[in-house]
Design a protein around this motif. Structure first.
Motif, PDB file in Angstrom:
ATOM      1  N   THR A   6       0.878  -1.540  -0.469  1.00 15.64           N
ATOM      2  CA  THR A   6      -0.464   0.223   0.321  1.00 15.64           C
ATOM      3  C   THR A   6       0.935   1.134  -0.062  1.00 15.64           C
ATOM      4  O   THR A   6       2.560   1.286   0.184  1.00 15.64           O
ATOM      5  N   THR A   7       0.246   2.014  -0.284  1.00  9.42           N
ATOM      6  CA  THR A   7       0.887   3.728   0.165  1.00  9.42           C
ATOM      7  C   THR A   7      -0.183   4.666   0.867  1.00  9.42           C
ATOM      8  O   THR A   7      -1.147   4.285   0.398  1.00  9.42           O
ATOM      9  N   THR A   8       0.926   5.742   1.690  1.00 14.45           N
ATOM     10  CA  THR A   8       0.149   6.973   1.927  1.00 14.45           C
ATOM     11  C   THR A   8      -0.714   7.475   1.422  1.00 14.45           C
ATOM     12  O   THR A   8       0.373   8.475  -0.054  1.00 14.45           O
ATOM     13  N   LEU A   9      -1.573   8.013   1.198  1.00 11.16           N
ATOM     14  CA  LEU A   9      -2.257   9.591   0.678  1.00 11.16           C
ATOM     15  C   LEU A   9      -2.759  10.575   1.228  1.00 11.16           C
ATOM     16  O   LEU A   9      -3.720   9.680   2.345  1.00 11.16           O
ATOM     17  N   ASN A  10      -1.955  11.407   1.372  1.00 11.34           N
ATOM     18  CA  ASN A  10      -3.120  12.404   2.414  1.00 11.34           C
ATOM     19  C   ASN A  10      -3.371  14.107   2.104  1.00 11.34           C
ATOM     20  O   ASN A  10      -2.512  14.129   1.078  1.00 11.34           O
ATOM     21  N   ALA A  33     -10.032   4.464   5.537  1.00 12.71           N
ATOM     22  CA  ALA A  33      -9.501   4.782   4.671  1.00 12.71           C
ATOM     23  C   ALA A  33      -9.988   3.049   3.520  1.00 12.71           C
ATOM     24  O   ALA A  33      -9.767   3.737   2.116  1.00 12.71           O
TER      25      ALA A  33
END
Length: 63
Positions: A6-10, A33
């Motif tokens: 997964t990757t982070t999305l801010n 999420a």
């Protein structure tokens, strides 16, 4: 089976939007999420935007 990557999305949203998505997630027994991901997937499907499977995206084999 390897764990999902997964990757982070801010992102910043209006506080009312944040509360609405939290309520929607609670009603569907999802995390915020997961609710956001589901909504993005639904929108992309509706608009004809394909989302590649993670194996394709990361060049993994099913072995």
């Amino acid at each position: 089976m390897s764990p999902k990557k997964t990757t982070t999305l801010n992102l910043r949203v209006d506080p009312a939007i944040k509360e609405a998505i939290k309520e929607a997630a609670i009603r569907e027994h999802r995390s915020v999420a997961n609710m956001i991901e589901m909504l993005i997937r639904k929108h992309c499907e509706h608009e004809g935007i394909s989302i590649p499977e993670q194996q394709v995206l990361f060049g993994e084999s099913n072995e």
